[in-house]
Design an enzyme around this catalytic site. Structure first.
Site, PDB file in Angstrom:
ATOM      1  N   LYS A 171       0.756  -1.308   0.060  1.00  0.00           N
ATOM      2  CA  LYS A 171      -0.078   0.249  -0.185  1.00  0.00           C
ATOM      3  C   LYS A 171       0.779   1.236   0.351  1.00  0.00           C
ATOM      4  O   LYS A 171       1.678   1.453   0.745  1.00  0.00           O
ATOM      5  CB  LYS A 171      -1.007  -0.082   1.143  1.00  0.00           C
ATOM      6  CG  LYS A 171      -2.071  -1.017   1.061  1.00  0.00           C
ATOM      7  CD  LYS A 171      -3.062  -0.382  -0.071  1.00  0.00           C
ATOM      8  CE  LYS A 171      -4.309  -1.374  -0.257  1.00  0.00           C
ATOM      9  NZ  LYS A 171      -5.049  -1.072  -1.385  1.00  0.00           N
ATOM     10  N   ASP A 199       0.050  -0.251  -4.630  1.00  0.00           N
ATOM     11  CA  ASP A 199      -1.305   0.288  -4.840  1.00  0.00           C
ATOM     12  C   ASP A 199      -1.392   1.647  -4.160  1.00  0.00           C
ATOM     13  O   ASP A 199      -1.230   1.748  -2.917  1.00  0.00           O
ATOM     14  CB  ASP A 199      -2.385  -0.711  -4.351  1.00  0.00           C
ATOM     15  CG  ASP A 199      -3.890  -0.393  -4.726  1.00  0.00           C
ATOM     16  OD1 ASP A 199      -3.820   0.586  -5.291  1.00  0.00           O
ATOM     17  OD2 ASP A 199      -4.661  -1.221  -4.189  1.00  0.00           O
ATOM     18  N   GLU A 225      -0.660   0.224  -9.256  1.00  0.00           N
ATOM     19  CA  GLU A 225      -2.137   0.076  -9.385  1.00  0.00           C
ATOM     20  C   GLU A 225      -2.805   1.300  -8.790  1.00  0.00           C
ATOM     21  O   GLU A 225      -2.319   2.145  -7.954  1.00  0.00           O
ATOM     22  CB  GLU A 225      -2.834  -0.979  -8.467  1.00  0.00           C
ATOM     23  CG  GLU A 225      -4.084  -1.175  -8.383  1.00  0.00           C
ATOM     24  CD  GLU A 225      -4.725  -2.483  -7.695  1.00  0.00           C
ATOM     25  OE1 GLU A 225      -5.873  -2.298  -7.140  1.00  0.00           O
ATOM     26  OE2 GLU A 225      -3.990  -3.495  -7.577  1.00  0.00           O
ATOM     27  N   GLU A 251     -10.878  -1.481 -10.591  1.00  0.00           N
ATOM     28  CA  GLU A 251     -11.778  -1.852  -9.549  1.00  0.00           C
ATOM     29  C   GLU A 251     -12.751  -0.813  -9.485  1.00  0.00           C
ATOM     30  O   GLU A 251     -13.845  -1.432  -8.584  1.00  0.00           O
ATOM     31  CB  GLU A 251     -11.084  -1.953  -8.081  1.00  0.00           C
ATOM     32  CG  GLU A 251     -10.502  -0.768  -7.409  1.00  0.00           C
ATOM     33  CD  GLU A 251      -9.824  -0.956  -6.381  1.00  0.00           C
ATOM     34  OE1 GLU A 251     -10.408  -0.721  -5.176  1.00  0.00           O
ATOM     35  OE2 GLU A 251      -8.610  -1.253  -6.428  1.00  0.00           O
ATOM     36  N   ASP A 274     -13.594  -6.071 -10.442  1.00  0.00           N
ATOM     37  CA  ASP A 274     -14.036  -6.899  -9.232  1.00  0.00           C
ATOM     38  C   ASP A 274     -15.270  -7.642  -9.454  1.00  0.00           C
ATOM     39  O   ASP A 274     -16.460  -6.987  -9.827  1.00  0.00           O
ATOM     40  CB  ASP A 274     -14.049  -6.023  -7.947  1.00  0.00           C
ATOM     41  CG  ASP A 274     -14.114  -6.797  -6.683  1.00  0.00           C
ATOM     42  OD1 ASP A 274     -15.369  -7.758  -6.618  1.00  0.00           O
ATOM     43  OD2 ASP A 274     -13.342  -6.635  -5.853  1.00  0.00           O
ATOM     44  N   HIS A 301      -9.524  -7.590  -9.192  1.00  0.00           N
ATOM     45  CA  HIS A 301      -9.500  -7.142  -7.946  1.00  0.00           C
ATOM     46  C   HIS A 301     -10.432  -8.092  -6.984  1.00  0.00           C
ATOM     47  O   HIS A 301     -11.602  -8.470  -7.365  1.00  0.00           O
ATOM     48  CB  HIS A 301     -10.023  -5.897  -7.641  1.00  0.00           C
ATOM     49  CG  HIS A 301     -10.062  -5.151  -6.417  1.00  0.00           C
ATOM     50  ND1 HIS A 301     -11.309  -5.120  -5.644  1.00  0.00           N
ATOM     51  CD2 HIS A 301      -9.272  -4.520  -5.635  1.00  0.00           C
ATOM     52  CE1 HIS A 301     -11.104  -4.489  -4.550  1.00  0.00           C
ATOM     53  NE2 HIS A 301      -9.711  -4.143  -4.349  1.00  0.00           N
ATOM     54  N   GLU A 334      -5.643 -11.736  -6.008  1.00  0.00           N
ATOM     55  CA  GLU A 334      -5.384 -11.064  -5.171  1.00  0.00           C
ATOM     56  C   GLU A 334      -5.974 -11.804  -3.913  1.00  0.00           C
ATOM     57  O   GLU A 334      -7.156 -12.270  -3.659  1.00  0.00           O
ATOM     58  CB  GLU A 334      -6.051  -9.845  -5.203  1.00  0.00           C
ATOM     59  CG  GLU A 334      -5.793  -8.768  -4.001  1.00  0.00           C
ATOM     60  CD  GLU A 334      -6.459  -7.313  -4.500  1.00  0.00           C
ATOM     61  OE1 GLU A 334      -5.909  -6.346  -3.911  1.00  0.00           O
ATOM     62  OE2 GLU A 334      -7.291  -6.987  -5.543  1.00  0.00           O
TER      63      GLU A 334
END
Length: 382
Positions: A171, A199, A225, A251, A274, A301, A334
């Site tokens: 992250k 991401d 991402e 996503e 997603d 996602h 994921e």
């Protein structure tokens, strides 16, 4: 076969230790489960994705007040027909967001019914299984109030490596200099063989994203991402060819209509719908076809409960490598490693990793059984 009843289960659990990412604090994990009953005695289950900041009651309201009246008495096998009717019904006040999010959960439940009625996993009904197992990547690296960074990020990365994971996603989005320290520190700790991604959850503009891509190039990230806001298609086109790092997003895009310009205009190297939010099996299969037509990779996602995880594995099993070859670049799973009090218990811990891979459930429908005791434990009135 006819649909006789649709139940919506809103589930919530406060986290003992809230965590944050670039857009805010996650204080609870939530889920919207869709249970569809039929006159044949077959019940299907689906899930509407709840992002960390998303109130689950919104999707639940769509299902109860907009879509359930349309579906009662209909044939659950008519998935394309029902999808288009639900989308068209909500088009004046939907087209994306919680409306398609709600349709997604319903669609997954309908496909679960179809699979169970045929005695086959959903992946077979989607056209077959390109793979029976998939390489997971750890998603996590959220931050807490008491955390120390980058030290905690390095410690988490080493734990994932020790657990047998061969890929992980950091992250970022906490400031360019902060992100660069984390990326460099983790790469040094885990070594060059680990597949490393990052991401930002839409934290940056084009200029800052350009700087981050260029200055992190030596760390050889597999993909970056959501560097930019999900509306910024021109920004993504501007940064896509700056480095060898693949650019991923999607996503927060919805359905074939939401994805068509992104894919046709070559805005992304990897699209990330997603299943529980971008349209369910019916629509995500069409997104996958669009992506294949433009030779664009897809890595879905996944960030929900065990229901969403099981359904996503069925979808991933059916994805064509793009392009197909003797040694294709395979899609990944994921694999959420962040705190979630009921994710695994809901499906009896039916999905686990072994030798660095996660097997695709081969039972009928989405391939897992739902523990109603867990629903009752975490259900709330909404």
């Amino acid at each position: 076969m006819r649909i006789t009843n649709i139940q919506v289960h809103v589930m919530k659990s406060l986290l003992e230790e809230p965590f944050y990412f670039s857009q805010g604090w996650v204080k609870q994990r939530s889920s919207v489960l869709v249970e569809i009953e039929t006159d044949a005695g077959i019940t299907g289950w689906g899930e509407c994705l709840c992002h960390g900041l998303q109130p689950p009651e919104i999707a639940a309201a769509f299902i109860r007040h907009a879509f359930a009246p349309l579906l009662i008495g209909r044939d659950p096998h008519d998935t394309d027909v029902l999808w288009e009717e639900m989308y068209n019904l909500s088009r004046p006040y939907g087209q994306g967001g919680a409306a398609v999010n709600a349709i997604s959960g319903i669609d997954i439940a309908l496909w679960d019914i179809k699979g169970k009625s045929c005695g086959l996993p959903v992946s077979k009904l989607l056209g077959g299984t390109f793979r029976t197992q998939v390489m997971p990547y750890a998603t996590g690296f959220y931050r807490t109030a008491k955390g120390s960074y980058p030290a905690d990020g390095v410690a988490e990365a080493l734990q994932h490596k020790a657990n047998g994971l061969r890929a992980m996603k950091l992250k970022i989005g906490f400031g360019i200099d902060e992100d660069l320290v984390l990326i460099t520190s983790v790469r040094e700790a885990v070594g060059p063989e680990m597949r490393l991604m990052a991401d930002a959850n839409g934290a940056y503009n084009t200029g800052l994203a350009r700087r981050l891509l260029l200055e992190s190039e030596s760390s050889k990230l597999y993909f970056m991402e959501e560097l930019l806001a999900p509306e910024d298609i021109d920004g993504y086109k501007a940064i896509r060819h700056l480095t060898g790092t693949l650019i991923a997003s999607g996503e927060n895009l919805f359905g074939k209509m939401g994805y068509r310009h992104w894919i046709a205009q070559g805005a992304l190297d990897i699209v990330q719908p997603d299943l529980c939010s971008s349209g369910g099996f019916t629509e995500c299969k069409k997104i996958a076809t669009l992506a294949q037509a433009w030779n664009t990779m897809m890595v879905p996602h996944v960030w929900g409960s065990g229901v969403g995880l099981a359904a996503s594995l069925q979808f991933i099993a059916s994805l064509t490598p793009t392009p197909l070859g003797l040694f294709p670049e395979e899609p990944m799973l994921e694999y959420d490693q962040s705190s979630h009090p009921f994710r695994a218990d809901l499906i009896g811990h039916a999905i686990t990793m072994k030798d660095g891979m996660v097997a695709i459930p081969d039972g009928p429908g989405i391939g897992v059984e739902i523990n109603r005791d867990i629903i009752e434990k975490y259900a709330v009135t909404a």
